[in-house]
Design a protein around this motif. Structure first.
Motif, PDB file in Angstrom:
ATOM      1  N   GLU A  23       0.826  -1.202   0.000  1.00  0.00           N
ATOM      2  CA  GLU A  23       0.000   0.000   0.000  1.00  0.00           C
ATOM      3  C   GLU A  23       0.865   1.259   0.000  1.00  0.00           C
ATOM      4  N   HIS A  42      -7.617   3.966   2.676  1.00  0.00           N
ATOM      5  CA  HIS A  42      -7.015   2.782   3.285  1.00  0.00           C
ATOM      6  C   HIS A  42      -6.952   2.895   4.806  1.00  0.00           C
ATOM      7  N   VAL A  45     -10.883   2.375   5.928  1.00  0.00           N
ATOM      8  CA  VAL A  45     -11.379   0.999   5.946  1.00  0.00           C
ATOM      9  C   VAL A  45     -10.896   0.271   7.202  1.00  0.00           C
ATOM     10  N   ARG A  46      -9.720   0.626   7.691  1.00  0.00           N
ATOM     11  CA  ARG A  46      -9.235   0.035   8.944  1.00  0.00           C
ATOM     12  C   ARG A  46     -10.080   0.500  10.136  1.00  0.00           C
ATOM     13  N   ALA A  49     -13.370  -1.455   9.975  1.00  0.00           N
ATOM     14  CA  ALA A  49     -13.178  -2.847  10.397  1.00  0.00           C
ATOM     15  C   ALA A  49     -12.899  -2.937  11.887  1.00  0.00           C
ATOM     16  N   ILE A  62      -4.535  -5.070   5.977  1.00  0.00           N
ATOM     17  CA  ILE A  62      -5.430  -5.262   4.841  1.00  0.00           C
ATOM     18  C   ILE A  62      -4.627  -5.855   3.686  1.00  0.00           C
ATOM     19  N   ASP A  63      -4.986  -7.046   3.277  1.00  0.00           N
ATOM     20  CA  ASP A  63      -4.339  -7.713   2.146  1.00  0.00           C
ATOM     21  C   ASP A  63      -5.308  -7.774   0.974  1.00  0.00           C
ATOM     22  N   GLN A  64      -4.817  -8.263  -0.146  1.00  0.00           N
ATOM     23  CA  GLN A  64      -5.641  -8.482  -1.331  1.00  0.00           C
ATOM     24  C   GLN A  64      -5.370  -9.862  -1.892  1.00  0.00           C
ATOM     25  N   PRO A  77     -10.005  -6.765  -1.299  1.00  0.00           N
ATOM     26  CA  PRO A  77      -9.297  -6.630  -0.022  1.00  0.00           C
ATOM     27  C   PRO A  77      -9.919  -7.502   1.064  1.00  0.00           C
ATOM     28  N   VAL A  79      -9.224  -8.657   5.554  1.00  0.00           N
ATOM     29  CA  VAL A  79      -8.499  -8.355   6.787  1.00  0.00           C
ATOM     30  C   VAL A  79      -7.775  -9.617   7.240  1.00  0.00           C
ATOM     31  N   VAL A  87     -14.482  -6.346   3.945  1.00  0.00           N
ATOM     32  CA  VAL A  87     -14.214  -4.919   3.808  1.00  0.00           C
ATOM     33  C   VAL A  87     -14.254  -4.517   2.340  1.00  0.00           C
ATOM     34  N   ALA A 100     -17.406  -2.130   6.139  1.00  0.00           N
ATOM     35  CA  ALA A 100     -16.986  -3.377   6.782  1.00  0.00           C
ATOM     36  C   ALA A 100     -18.227  -4.075   7.301  1.00  0.00           C
TER      37      ALA A 100
END
Length: 221
Positions: A23, A42, A45-46, A49, A62-64, A77, A79, A87, A100
Protein backbone atom coordinates in the motif's frame (compact mmCIF):
# COMPACT_ATOMS: atom_id res chain seq x y z
CA UNK A 1 -11.08 12.94 3.70
CA UNK A 2 -8.75 12.00 6.54
CA UNK A 3 -5.88 14.39 7.14
CA UNK A 4 -3.58 14.87 10.09
CA UNK A 5 -4.00 12.82 13.24
CA UNK A 6 -7.38 11.23 13.81
CA UNK A 7 -9.01 10.45 17.14
CA UNK A 8 -7.97 6.85 16.49
CA UNK A 9 -4.28 7.70 16.56
CA UNK A 10 -3.63 7.27 12.84
CA UNK A 11 -3.45 9.91 10.17
CA UNK A 12 -2.55 10.62 6.57
CA UNK A 13 0.75 12.11 7.66
CA UNK A 14 1.98 8.88 9.26
CA UNK A 15 0.48 6.30 6.94
CA UNK A 16 3.76 4.48 6.36
CA UNK A 17 3.57 3.11 9.90
CA UNK A 18 0.05 1.73 9.35
CA UNK A 19 -0.23 0.62 5.73
CA UNK A 20 1.37 -2.49 4.31
CA UNK A 21 4.56 -2.13 2.22
CA UNK A 22 2.51 -2.72 -0.93
CA UNK A 23 0.00 0.00 0.00
CA UNK A 24 2.78 2.43 0.90
CA UNK A 25 4.59 1.74 -2.36
CA UNK A 26 1.45 2.40 -4.37
CA UNK A 27 0.76 5.59 -2.43
CA UNK A 28 4.29 6.85 -3.09
CA UNK A 29 3.71 6.63 -6.86
CA UNK A 30 0.77 9.06 -6.75
CA UNK A 31 0.79 12.84 -6.89
CA UNK A 32 0.07 14.43 -3.52
CA UNK A 33 -3.65 15.06 -4.01
CA UNK A 34 -4.35 11.54 -5.22
CA UNK A 35 -2.03 10.09 -2.58
CA UNK A 36 -4.02 11.73 0.22
CA UNK A 37 -7.26 10.26 -1.15
CA UNK A 38 -5.67 6.81 -1.49
CA UNK A 39 -4.23 6.90 2.01
CA UNK A 40 -7.45 8.25 3.53
CA UNK A 41 -9.46 5.40 2.03
CA UNK A 42 -7.01 2.78 3.29
CA UNK A 43 -7.01 4.28 6.77
CA UNK A 44 -10.78 4.65 6.79
CA UNK A 45 -11.38 1.00 5.95
CA UNK A 46 -9.24 0.04 8.94
CA UNK A 47 -11.31 2.29 11.19
CA UNK A 48 -14.54 0.67 9.90
CA UNK A 49 -13.18 -2.85 10.40
CA UNK A 50 -11.79 -1.99 13.84
CA UNK A 51 -15.23 -0.95 15.06
CA UNK A 52 -16.50 -4.46 14.34
CA UNK A 53 -13.43 -6.41 15.39
CA UNK A 54 -13.06 -4.27 18.53
CA UNK A 55 -9.33 -3.84 18.04
CA UNK A 56 -7.14 -0.80 17.37
CA UNK A 57 -7.23 0.24 13.68
CA UNK A 58 -3.44 0.27 13.41
CA UNK A 59 -3.34 -3.41 14.41
CA UNK A 60 -5.22 -4.49 11.28
CA UNK A 61 -3.50 -5.64 8.09
CA UNK A 62 -5.43 -5.26 4.84
CA UNK A 63 -4.34 -7.71 2.15
CA UNK A 64 -5.64 -8.48 -1.33
CA UNK A 65 -6.18 -11.68 -3.25
CA UNK A 66 -7.44 -12.16 -6.79
CA UNK A 67 -10.08 -14.93 -6.91
CA UNK A 68 -9.16 -15.63 -10.52
CA UNK A 69 -5.37 -15.94 -10.54
CA UNK A 70 -4.63 -16.05 -6.83
CA UNK A 71 -2.21 -13.09 -7.00
CA UNK A 72 -1.83 -10.96 -3.87
CA UNK A 73 -1.01 -7.63 -5.54
CA UNK A 74 -4.58 -7.02 -6.69
CA UNK A 75 -8.09 -8.29 -6.09
CA UNK A 76 -10.65 -7.99 -3.32
CA UNK A 77 -9.30 -6.63 -0.02
CA UNK A 78 -9.60 -8.67 3.16
CA UNK A 79 -8.50 -8.35 6.79
CA UNK A 80 -5.67 -10.67 7.72
CA UNK A 81 -6.35 -12.89 10.75
CA UNK A 82 -10.04 -11.89 10.87
CA UNK A 83 -11.92 -14.48 8.80
CA UNK A 84 -15.52 -13.56 8.13
CA UNK A 85 -14.90 -9.82 8.34
CA UNK A 86 -15.52 -8.32 4.90
CA UNK A 87 -14.21 -4.92 3.81
CA UNK A 88 -14.47 -2.67 0.79
CA UNK A 89 -13.10 0.78 -0.03
CA UNK A 90 -13.21 3.40 -2.74
CA UNK A 91 -11.82 6.88 -3.36
CA UNK A 92 -12.31 9.70 -5.81
CA UNK A 93 -11.00 13.26 -5.90
CA UNK A 94 -11.70 14.72 -2.45
CA UNK A 95 -14.03 11.97 -1.17
CA UNK A 96 -13.44 8.48 0.19
CA UNK A 97 -15.75 5.69 1.32
CA UNK A 98 -15.25 2.39 3.11
CA UNK A 99 -17.40 -0.42 4.46
CA UNK A 100 -16.99 -3.38 6.78
CA UNK A 101 -19.36 -6.14 7.82
CA UNK A 102 -19.76 -9.71 8.96
CA UNK A 103 -21.37 -10.43 5.60
CA UNK A 104 -19.93 -9.55 2.19
CA UNK A 105 -19.92 -5.79 1.55
CA UNK A 106 -19.15 -3.55 -1.40
CA UNK A 107 -18.83 0.23 -1.68
CA UNK A 108 -18.06 2.69 -4.46
CA UNK A 109 -17.82 6.49 -4.73
CA UNK A 110 -17.41 8.74 -7.76
CA UNK A 111 -17.03 12.48 -8.14
CA UNK A 112 -19.55 14.44 -10.17
CA UNK A 113 -17.14 17.32 -10.81
CA UNK A 114 -16.45 17.66 -14.51
CA UNK A 115 -18.17 14.39 -15.41
CA UNK A 116 -19.84 14.31 -18.84
CA UNK A 117 -22.47 11.77 -19.76
CA UNK A 118 -21.44 9.42 -22.59
CA UNK A 119 -24.41 7.45 -23.90
CA UNK A 120 -22.15 4.95 -25.69
CA UNK A 121 -20.55 4.07 -22.37
CA UNK A 122 -23.97 3.78 -20.75
CA UNK A 123 -25.10 1.33 -23.43
CA UNK A 124 -22.08 -0.87 -22.71
CA UNK A 125 -22.48 -1.05 -18.94
CA UNK A 126 -26.18 -0.54 -18.20
CA UNK A 127 -29.32 -2.42 -19.11
CA UNK A 128 -31.55 -0.87 -21.81
CA UNK A 129 -34.20 0.21 -19.31
CA UNK A 130 -31.53 1.92 -17.23
CA UNK A 131 -30.15 3.79 -20.25
CA UNK A 132 -33.67 4.99 -21.01
CA UNK A 133 -34.10 6.16 -17.40
CA UNK A 134 -30.78 8.00 -17.52
CA UNK A 135 -31.67 9.69 -20.82
CA UNK A 136 -34.98 10.87 -19.33
CA UNK A 137 -33.44 12.21 -16.12
CA UNK A 138 -33.12 16.00 -15.59
CA UNK A 139 -29.37 15.48 -15.07
CA UNK A 140 -28.26 12.44 -17.14
CA UNK A 141 -24.66 12.66 -15.90
CA UNK A 142 -25.73 12.45 -12.25
CA UNK A 143 -28.26 9.71 -13.01
CA UNK A 144 -25.61 7.65 -14.79
CA UNK A 145 -23.13 7.98 -11.92
CA UNK A 146 -25.77 6.86 -9.44
CA UNK A 147 -26.37 3.73 -11.51
CA UNK A 148 -22.63 3.22 -11.90
CA UNK A 149 -21.69 3.38 -8.20
CA UNK A 150 -24.56 1.01 -7.40
CA UNK A 151 -23.29 -1.45 -9.99
CA UNK A 152 -19.66 -1.14 -8.80
CA UNK A 153 -20.73 -1.76 -5.20
CA UNK A 154 -22.73 -4.83 -6.26
CA UNK A 155 -19.79 -6.22 -8.22
CA UNK A 156 -17.41 -5.63 -5.30
CA UNK A 157 -19.85 -7.59 -3.15
CA UNK A 158 -19.67 -10.47 -5.62
CA UNK A 159 -22.87 -9.85 -7.56
CA UNK A 160 -22.59 -9.61 -11.34
CA UNK A 161 -19.80 -8.30 -13.54
CA UNK A 162 -18.61 -4.97 -14.89
CA UNK A 163 -18.41 -6.51 -18.37
CA UNK A 164 -21.52 -5.87 -20.42
CA UNK A 165 -24.90 -4.43 -19.47
CA UNK A 166 -26.29 -5.25 -16.06
CA UNK A 167 -29.29 -4.13 -14.09
CA UNK A 168 -27.92 -2.11 -11.19
CA UNK A 169 -31.26 -0.95 -9.84
CA UNK A 170 -32.17 -1.56 -6.22
CA UNK A 171 -34.69 -4.15 -7.29
CA UNK A 172 -31.92 -6.21 -8.83
CA UNK A 173 -30.21 -6.51 -5.50
CA UNK A 174 -32.56 -9.26 -4.44
CA UNK A 175 -34.08 -9.96 -1.07
CA UNK A 176 -30.74 -10.91 0.48
CA UNK A 177 -28.88 -7.80 -0.70
CA UNK A 178 -29.37 -4.34 0.70
CA UNK A 179 -28.36 -1.27 -1.27
CA UNK A 180 -27.89 2.17 0.25
CA UNK A 181 -26.95 5.31 -1.63
CA UNK A 182 -25.94 8.79 -0.57
CA UNK A 183 -24.48 12.05 -1.81
CA UNK A 184 -21.55 13.89 -0.19
CA UNK A 185 -22.93 17.27 0.81
CA UNK A 186 -19.63 19.12 0.43
CA UNK A 187 -18.39 17.73 -2.87
CA UNK A 188 -21.53 16.33 -4.52
CA UNK A 189 -19.82 12.95 -4.97
CA UNK A 190 -22.20 10.00 -5.14
CA UNK A 191 -21.70 6.67 -3.41
CA UNK A 192 -23.42 3.33 -2.86
CA UNK A 193 -22.96 0.48 -0.43
CA UNK A 194 -24.16 -3.12 -0.66
CA UNK A 195 -24.49 -5.70 2.10
CA UNK A 196 -26.55 -8.72 3.03
CA UNK A 197 -27.25 -7.05 6.39
CA UNK A 198 -28.74 -3.62 7.21
CA UNK A 199 -26.34 -0.80 6.40
CA UNK A 200 -25.51 1.88 8.95
CA UNK A 201 -24.21 5.11 7.46
CA UNK A 202 -21.54 6.83 9.54
CA UNK A 203 -20.01 10.27 9.21
CA UNK A 204 -17.16 12.04 10.97
CA UNK A 205 -18.22 13.60 14.26
CA UNK A 206 -17.77 17.22 15.29
CA UNK A 207 -14.25 18.52 15.05
CA UNK A 208 -11.56 17.31 12.66
CA UNK A 209 -12.27 13.63 11.98
CA UNK A 210 -13.99 12.89 15.25
CA UNK A 211 -15.50 9.55 16.15
CA UNK A 212 -17.85 8.31 13.39
CA UNK A 213 -21.49 8.65 14.41
CA UNK A 214 -24.69 7.34 12.80
CA UNK A 215 -26.09 9.55 10.05
CA UNK A 216 -29.53 8.69 8.71
CA UNK A 217 -30.33 12.04 7.16
CA UNK A 218 -31.92 11.78 3.69
CA UNK A 219 -29.14 11.94 1.14
CA UNK A 220 -26.44 11.33 3.70
CA UNK A 221 -23.14 13.17 3.94
Amino acid sequence: MLRGTTSYGIGADSYDTVLTPLESARAALLVERDRLDYVAAHLLVRICAARLAQVPPWSLVIDQRCPGCGATDHGKPFVRDHPGLSVSLSHTRGTVAAAAGWSVVGVDVETTAGFRYDRRLAERVLAPEEVAAVDAAPDPALAFLRHWVRKEALVKAGHGSLLGPTTAGSGAAGASRRVREWTAGDSGAVAAGVSEQPLTLLRAGDGPYGQPIPDDRPGGP
